[in-house]
Design a protein around this motif. Structure first.
Motif, mmCIF file in Angstrom:
data_model
loop_
_atom_site.group_PDB
_atom_site.id
_atom_site.type_symbol
_atom_site.label_atom_id
_atom_site.label_comp_id
_atom_site.label_asym_id
_atom_site.label_seq_id
_atom_site.Cartn_x
_atom_site.Cartn_y
_atom_site.Cartn_z
ATOM 1 N N ILE A 159 0.842 -1.202 0.000
ATOM 2 C CA ILE A 159 0.000 0.000 0.000
ATOM 3 C C ILE A 159 0.878 1.252 0.000
ATOM 4 N N ILE A 160 1.896 1.243 0.832
ATOM 5 C CA ILE A 160 2.755 2.432 0.951
ATOM 6 C C ILE A 160 3.504 2.702 -0.340
ATOM 7 N N PHE A 161 4.213 1.693 -0.849
ATOM 8 C CA PHE A 161 5.059 1.930 -2.022
ATOM 9 C C PHE A 161 4.287 1.900 -3.336
ATOM 10 N N VAL A 165 3.222 6.732 -1.521
ATOM 11 C CA VAL A 165 4.402 7.562 -1.813
ATOM 12 C C VAL A 165 4.213 8.421 -3.060
ATOM 13 N N ILE A 166 3.201 8.092 -3.857
ATOM 14 C CA ILE A 166 2.892 8.930 -5.023
ATOM 15 C C ILE A 166 1.546 9.644 -4.826
ATOM 16 N N ASN A 167 1.168 9.805 -3.554
ATOM 17 C CA ASN A 167 -0.049 10.534 -3.185
ATOM 18 C C ASN A 167 -1.323 9.914 -3.738
ATOM 19 N N LYS A 168 -1.342 8.598 -3.840
ATOM 20 C CA LYS A 168 -2.535 7.889 -4.303
ATOM 21 C C LYS A 168 -3.164 7.168 -3.119
ATOM 22 N N VAL A 169 -4.471 7.277 -2.978
ATOM 23 C CA VAL A 169 -5.188 6.617 -1.884
ATOM 24 C C VAL A 169 -6.416 5.923 -2.462
ATOM 25 N N SER A 170 -6.609 4.635 -2.109
ATOM 26 C CA SER A 170 -7.784 3.905 -2.593
ATOM 27 C C SER A 170 -8.604 3.402 -1.415
ATOM 28 N N ASN A 171 -9.900 3.293 -1.612
ATOM 29 C CA ASN A 171 -10.786 2.786 -0.563
ATOM 30 C C ASN A 171 -10.473 1.327 -0.233
ATOM 31 N N LYS A 172 -10.070 0.560 -1.244
ATOM 32 C CA LYS A 172 -9.715 -0.847 -1.017
ATOM 33 C C LYS A 172 -8.546 -0.949 -0.049
ATOM 34 N N SER A 173 -7.518 -0.139 -0.275
ATOM 35 C CA SER A 173 -6.344 -0.172 0.596
ATOM 36 C C SER A 173 -6.686 0.316 1.997
ATOM 37 N N ARG A 174 -7.539 1.313 2.074
ATOM 38 C CA ARG A 174 -7.951 1.807 3.394
ATOM 39 C C ARG A 174 -8.631 0.701 4.188
ATOM 40 N N GLN A 175 -9.514 -0.039 3.539
ATOM 41 C CA GLN A 175 -10.222 -1.115 4.235
ATOM 42 C C GLN A 175 -9.276 -2.245 4.621
ATOM 43 N N GLN A 176 -8.329 -2.563 3.741
ATOM 44 C CA GLN A 176 -7.338 -3.595 4.067
ATOM 45 C C GLN A 176 -6.552 -3.209 5.321
ATOM 46 N N CYS A 193 4.772 5.183 9.438
ATOM 47 C CA CYS A 193 5.262 5.635 8.141
ATOM 48 C C CYS A 193 4.582 6.975 7.922
ATOM 49 N N THR A 194 5.345 7.977 7.563
ATOM 50 C CA THR A 194 4.785 9.322 7.503
ATOM 51 C C THR A 194 3.822 9.518 6.342
ATOM 52 N N GLU A 195 3.666 8.495 5.490
ATOM 53 C CA GLU A 195 2.635 8.542 4.449
ATOM 54 C C GLU A 195 1.289 7.975 4.920
ATOM 55 N N LEU A 196 1.298 7.156 5.959
ATOM 56 C CA LEU A 196 0.069 6.470 6.385
ATOM 57 C C LEU A 196 -1.069 7.394 6.800
ATOM 58 N N PRO A 197 -0.809 8.589 7.355
ATOM 59 C CA PRO A 197 -1.932 9.480 7.683
ATOM 60 C C PRO A 197 -2.760 9.902 6.466
ATOM 61 N N GLN A 198 -2.213 9.725 5.257
ATOM 62 C CA GLN A 198 -3.020 9.970 4.061
ATOM 63 C C GLN A 198 -4.117 8.924 3.929
ATOM 64 N N LEU A 199 -3.853 7.725 4.475
ATOM 65 C CA LEU A 199 -4.740 6.583 4.268
ATOM 66 C C LEU A 199 -5.915 6.578 5.225
ATOM 67 N N GLN A 202 -8.352 9.529 12.447
ATOM 68 C CA GLN A 202 -9.017 9.051 13.658
ATOM 69 C C GLN A 202 -10.502 8.803 13.435
ATOM 70 N N GLN A 203 -11.076 9.519 12.469
ATOM 71 C CA GLN A 203 -12.502 9.351 12.196
ATOM 72 C C GLN A 203 -12.820 7.980 11.585
ATOM 73 N N ASP A 204 -11.793 7.260 11.130
ATOM 74 C CA ASP A 204 -12.007 5.983 10.450
ATOM 75 C C ASP A 204 -11.997 4.776 11.380
ATOM 76 N N THR A 205 -11.583 4.960 12.632
ATOM 77 C CA THR A 205 -11.411 3.811 13.513
ATOM 78 C C THR A 205 -11.602 4.190 14.985
ATOM 79 N N ASN A 206 -11.982 3.188 15.777
ATOM 80 C CA ASN A 206 -12.064 3.381 17.221
ATOM 81 C C ASN A 206 -10.708 3.189 17.892
#
Length: 228
Positions: A159-161, A165-176, A193-199, A202-206
């Protein structure tokens, strides 16, 4: 104000978000534009990553030190490394770093301690999850750090690489990613990983998230403004 030196380029996305977060945090507090001066030395991301993956520790450390020396020459008063993974060798090179440095691991560990956490899940690139530098840093605060299993680590790495790292975010990866962190009985999750906050946010999880980038940026800003 002190002049901030950022060792960046590791990755493009991370460096952009560091710059934006530091300036956003400043504006949230002061509502003016007297931002601290920021110097960025952008490393060659592929070369840096190759050194990590090939475990060429000596060259890796030399490349980091060269970048930090460049920031000193440019006039920085202190430095940060805009990624988690280079902190794996911080203890090895700390005495050679030409300026004061703010550690992301130390910053996140202090935040976790302040929040009363006892056990956290570390997520990040394979290099970070396979290392022990977060475990060592958190042990000083009596906080246990666990990591995902090997298959889960590979999913996060992809997911990261493959995307972040190219500023791409998908709903599938978020759910994974959410499926992985929800399997663990922990007090919090380190977005190490400093890219993970893009994914996720806090609103997405408890699960309580420790956003390593934002925490590191806040500590950096506080240092820059300590005489403001």
């Amino acid at each position: 104000m002190k002049k901030i030196g950022i060792l960046g380029g590791i990755s493009l996305a991370s460096t952009i978000h560091y710059y934006k977060t530091i300036t956003d945090l400043y504006y949230e507090k002061y509502h003016d534009y007297y931002y601290p001066e920021i110097l960025i030395n952008s490393l060659n991301f592929q070369y840096f990553t190759d050194l990590e993956n090939q475990r060429k520790t000596e060259e890796y450390q030399s490349y980091i030190l060269e970048g930090l020396e460049n920031l000193k020459k440019a006039g920085a008063d202190f430095v940060i490394m805009a990624a988690n993974s280079p902190h794996s060798v911080l203890d090895n090179i700390i005495d050679e770093i030409p300026l004061p440095i703010i550690s992301i691991v130390e910053s996140v560990a202090k935040e976790a301690k302040q929040k009363g956490l006892k056990k956290v899940l570390l997520t990040g690139i394979l290099y970070t999850m396979q290392g022990d530098f977060y475990q060592k840093g958190f042990s000083k605060y009596d906080i246990d750090v666990v990591v995902p299993n090997d298959d889960e680590k590979q999913v996060i790495e992809n997911i990261i690489f493959g995307e972040l790292v190219i500023n791409k975010v998908s709903n599938k990866s978020r759910q994974q990613f959410l499926d992985i962190i929800n399997r663990y009985d922990v007090d919090g999750v380190i977005l190490g990983c400093t890219e993970l906050p893009q994914l996720i946010g806090q609103q997405d999880t408890n699960k309580l998230l420790l956003n390593s980038l934002r925490i590191h940026c806040q500590t950096t800003l506080d240092c820059a403004l300590d005489d403001k």
